[in-house]
Design a protein around this motif. Sequence first.
Motif, PDB file in Angstrom:
ATOM      1  N   HIS A 151      -4.218 -12.040  -0.396  1.00  0.00           N
ATOM      2  CA  HIS A 151      -5.225 -12.225  -1.440  1.00  0.00           C
ATOM      3  C   HIS A 151      -6.657 -12.207  -0.912  1.00  0.00           C
ATOM      4  O   HIS A 151      -7.597 -12.385  -1.676  1.00  0.00           O
ATOM      5  CB  HIS A 151      -4.992 -13.543  -2.181  1.00  0.00           C
ATOM      6  N   LYS A 154      -9.712 -10.484  -2.526  1.00  0.00           N
ATOM      7  CA  LYS A 154     -10.394 -11.103  -3.659  1.00  0.00           C
ATOM      8  C   LYS A 154     -10.844 -12.530  -3.358  1.00  0.00           C
ATOM      9  O   LYS A 154     -11.935 -12.942  -3.740  1.00  0.00           O
ATOM     10  CB  LYS A 154      -9.457 -11.130  -4.879  1.00  0.00           C
ATOM     11  N   GLU A 155      -9.994 -13.287  -2.698  1.00  0.00           N
ATOM     12  CA  GLU A 155     -10.194 -14.730  -2.616  1.00  0.00           C
ATOM     13  C   GLU A 155     -10.800 -15.203  -1.306  1.00  0.00           C
ATOM     14  O   GLU A 155     -11.132 -16.382  -1.171  1.00  0.00           O
ATOM     15  CB  GLU A 155      -8.846 -15.456  -2.803  1.00  0.00           C
ATOM     16  N   THR A 239     -11.909  -1.171  -4.223  1.00  0.00           N
ATOM     17  CA  THR A 239     -12.562  -2.483  -4.110  1.00  0.00           C
ATOM     18  C   THR A 239     -13.905  -2.462  -4.825  1.00  0.00           C
ATOM     19  O   THR A 239     -14.353  -3.490  -5.327  1.00  0.00           O
ATOM     20  CB  THR A 239     -12.813  -2.876  -2.639  1.00  0.00           C
ATOM     21  N   ASP A 244     -11.533  -5.661  -9.234  1.00  0.00           N
ATOM     22  CA  ASP A 244     -11.369  -6.877  -8.455  1.00  0.00           C
ATOM     23  C   ASP A 244      -9.902  -7.161  -8.132  1.00  0.00           C
ATOM     24  O   ASP A 244      -9.357  -8.209  -8.501  1.00  0.00           O
ATOM     25  CB  ASP A 244     -11.935  -8.036  -9.295  1.00  0.00           C
ATOM     26  N   LEU A 246      -6.436  -8.354  -6.682  1.00  0.00           N
ATOM     27  CA  LEU A 246      -5.995  -9.559  -5.974  1.00  0.00           C
ATOM     28  C   LEU A 246      -5.319  -9.181  -4.665  1.00  0.00           C
ATOM     29  O   LEU A 246      -5.378  -9.900  -3.674  1.00  0.00           O
ATOM     30  CB  LEU A 246      -5.007 -10.324  -6.861  1.00  0.00           C
TER      31      LEU A 246
ATOM     32  N   ARG B 212     -21.288  -7.520  -3.851  1.00  0.00           N
ATOM     33  CA  ARG B 212     -20.215  -7.165  -4.784  1.00  0.00           C
ATOM     34  C   ARG B 212     -20.783  -6.268  -5.878  1.00  0.00           C
ATOM     35  O   ARG B 212     -21.994  -6.071  -5.970  1.00  0.00           O
ATOM     36  CB  ARG B 212     -19.537  -8.409  -5.349  1.00  0.00           C
TER      37      ARG B 212
END
Lengths: 457, 457
Positions: A151, A154-155, A239, A244, A246, B212
């Motif tokens: 992940h 994204k995270e 990306t 977005d 995950l 982003r």
Amino acid sequence: MADVRTALAEVVGEEHVLAGDAVPPEYGRDESLGVTGVRPDLVVRPADAGQVAAVLQVAGEHGLPVTARGSGTGLSGAAVPRPGGLVVSFERMNQILEIDTDGQVAVVQPGVTLAELDEATAAHGLVYPIFPGEGSASIGGTVATNAGGMHAVKEGVTRHHVLGLEAVLPTGEVIRTGGRYVKTSTGYDLTQLIVGSEGTLALVTEVTLRLRARLPHRAGVLAPFPDTEAVTAAVPRLTGGGLDPLVLEYVDLLAMSAIMQNAGLDLGVPQEIQDAAGAYLLVVLENRSADRLDEDVQTLGEQLAGLGAADVYVLTGDPLRKLITAREGAFWAARNAGANAIVDAVVPRAALARFFAAVPAIADRHGALIGGCGHAGDGNVHLSVFQPDEDALAKVMDELLAAAAELGGTISGEHGIGREKIRHFLALEDPAKVALMRRIKTSFDPDGILNPGVLFG
Amino acid sequence: MADVRTALAEVVGEEHVLAGDAVPPEYGRDESLGVTGVRPDLVVRPADAGQVAAVLQVAGEHGLPVTARGSGTGLSGAAVPRPGGLVVSFERMNQILEIDTDGQVAVVQPGVTLAELDEATAAHGLVYPIFPGEGSASIGGTVATNAGGMHAVKEGVTRHHVLGLEAVLPTGEVIRTGGRYVKTSTGYDLTQLIVGSEGTLALVTEVTLRLRARLPHRAGVLAPFPDTEAVTAAVPRLTGGGLDPLVLEYVDLLAMSAIMQNAGLDLGVPQEIQDAAGAYLLVVLENRSADRLDEDVQTLGEQLAGLGAADVYVLTGDPLRKLITAREGAFWAARNAGANAIVDAVVPRAALARFFAAVPAIADRHGALIGGCGHAGDGNVHLSVFQPDEDALAKVMDELLAAAAELGGTISGEHGIGREKIRHFLALEDPAKVALMRRIKTSFDPDGILNPGVLFG
Ligand SMILES: Cc1cc2nc3c(=O)[nH]c(=O)nc-3n(C[C@H](O)[C@H](O)[C@H](O)COP(=O)(O)OP(=O)(O)OC[C@H]3O[C@@H](n4cnc5c(N)ncnc54)[C@H](O)[C@@H]3O)c2cc1C
Ligand SMILES: Cc1cc2nc3c(=O)[nH]c(=O)nc-3n(C[C@H](O)[C@H](O)[C@H](O)COP(=O)(O)OP(=O)(O)OC[C@H]3O[C@@H](n4cnc5c(N)ncnc54)[C@H](O)[C@@H]3O)c2cc1C
């Protein structure tokens, strides 16, 4: 030795000290392919931070090297102790102390596993969004290695979700860093310094983690591409496209067949498409709303087709979960297939193509077979290297890691240096930085009792 | 002094050394309300990292204290030099070196301002999502203070977006940390250690920032609430509700009228609603799609009404921009109104109500007027304290910061300790942690030449 044992038993209780032949060999190893286990002389299982502090005091007095142990799933030998050393196992400190739903924060002891935390947060509609591939890993271990996982695109990684720590310094003080907030400019960030320090600076006895709302809808898209170049060219488009993702994983043919076989999976990709495929991308999207997810999957499918995918296979529910689990088990698949080493290098996303282009020549030069998969979205490449000859294997690893470093990358994205990559770390890292890190180490651990032999050798 | 001057001129060129009376007093101050400016003996304006290293070498040889300076917009006196000291101004190192659209990364020199970077990223459909309230702040300054701002509830703070640095150590070495990637487990995280260190560990000469996609659609909702309790109760519902607000600001009546007056704004909130309001929430949402944004604004409006808002005012385009700018200018509004101090405390989001409940008693006790606004979504409270009497003001600050600390918060969320909050830092922070930070400081800066008097006093 009898002395130390008595002193430790006074701290944690007789039944929580294991010594000599009574130490199960598991306490001396992790899952690293390259580091042989070393059975420690002593194992203690403290119950709280006070006991950990007292244990460190005893160790300090007797000059005993101390290695923390979570679940032993690490892939770099960082939990392998020194011969004659003491292992501090966090297996009894395994309580989830609080799920603060208003603050969207979990406070946990280090021995809690990722799987346990996932179950507990799910009950509140929350999630700790960091999923390294092994649910039995402990939070303490993931903090110490700055674990990543699928992940991260994204995270981010563990580092980005650790808000605070309780930690015991090798000098015996118990400190608390950070707290239930994301913002602080109050002195040096000790939290961030301890995260990723592989048990060499402090022992973590409590962790405050940032959670977020668990999104109910998820879908995956598996896309076969004609070749690796097409895959790497697609990554920045995906990306940057605003969807977005995950998960954004790359799987090459060798890895795909190993993973599928190991998991006994069949995704229904027709044989002629499989035959024409050169590599796969797996993209997972998440959403609050089922309708928005459907829309986004549609958009993603069009994007993938435009980027050269031969076809797209949408997976949800059980088949998606199975594929993700199979991908997470890529390490077992590689190990079962006889891999001799695992690469965990990172290159800037935009340099992925150049890295992959360099791999076949390295493999050829040293008679190795190299295949793999990787967290393409964040440039973290996992390769399995098959070359049983030690010298040839060493050369392959040298050249692969040097290639990553030359492209502006780093030699370990998530597994850490441990005992396994010290030689590469010292060879490829700027000596001024290594010297600075050693001085930082000394500022925490003047007598060098915490995990000596890890990181710096 | 003549010696030093000559040596510095040899490094940066005669015209880039200012000395004695030729030093404009601006180089000696920032925007802190509590720290008086100190004109430095010398100012240098280096052009590159090599020059910065050579300047530090000269300073080290002559035992000159060195203070880095970005734009001097800091609010804690961290850029105020030592008497007789040397200021290194980064005004000439102001180039955006690269916007890497594939990697979604910007590489910039420290003297680039936030406003300049915002313009440059916009041209590529990208954004550096950290917006502390002052666009003229330099990237170097925001890195050194770990600046936050209104987007932190969604985006985190500077720390979460700095991927890598080039930095000059006080011992003269130029190091590079991190890189164009989000994942690394390769030794201690020097990047994160330097971020937020207020110019006391190293001078930053280049920054790699994560960008982003810039989302095209944005809307704000202003909601008057009957009282502060209703506002604080609403905050966790809004952050946990899945709408993922970009901005979640609390503004009390005093601050609202000061902000509006200062900006000459009228939002069209009817007088009777204004009269009944006890506090306001401002929530901003962003989306890729205009339809989804509309839907979300609708949902948000319903949520706010359900949480007790008297009404909701949807703002987009110019009026929204103006309100945000006015809110960002809250500091100027407070200063113009004669505020004597600004609080930048953080409390866990779930403890906001208890913190606000404590404020009026503190104000009463010491005859102060206290009003404010704050980044409610991340628990970062900015209060303006009006109390011209120095002793009474000190007591107010002591009690406010102690209250934040007691609630598990921190005394500075984004402005830093600087010279202004040293007393509180040393009084409220665990001495074991301060001692550890001092040892870390020494591991970077054995002779203590970088920004002495900041952080530790
Ligand atoms: C199948 C498989 C897949 C994996 N996939 C991923 C992946 O995708 N991403 C990823 O990042 N990793 C992955 N890993 C590696 C591993 O899961 C992680 O490194 C994990 O963080 C290790 O946790 P652990 O509890 O097993 O730590 P251990 O192996 O027990 O210890 C790891 C390090 O942490 C230190 N440590 C442990 N507890 C503490 C503590 N309380 N205080 C201080 N130091 C402590 C140890 O001393 C050691 O240095 C995978 C492993 C396997 C087997
Ligand atoms: C109206 C207004 C609103 C504001 N709103 C916010 C807000 O919402 N959030 C927030 O976080 N801040 C806010 N600030 C504070 C300020 O903008 C930030 O602290 C900003 O980071 C300061 O940047 P600067 O370039 O002006 O730094 P300076 O004031 O010049 O310096 C600040 C610190 O950084 C160090 N430094 C500068 N450059 C370097 C370098 N290259 N290497 C090493 N150290 C360096 C200095 O030595 C000093 O310690 C606000 C300020 C104003 C005036």
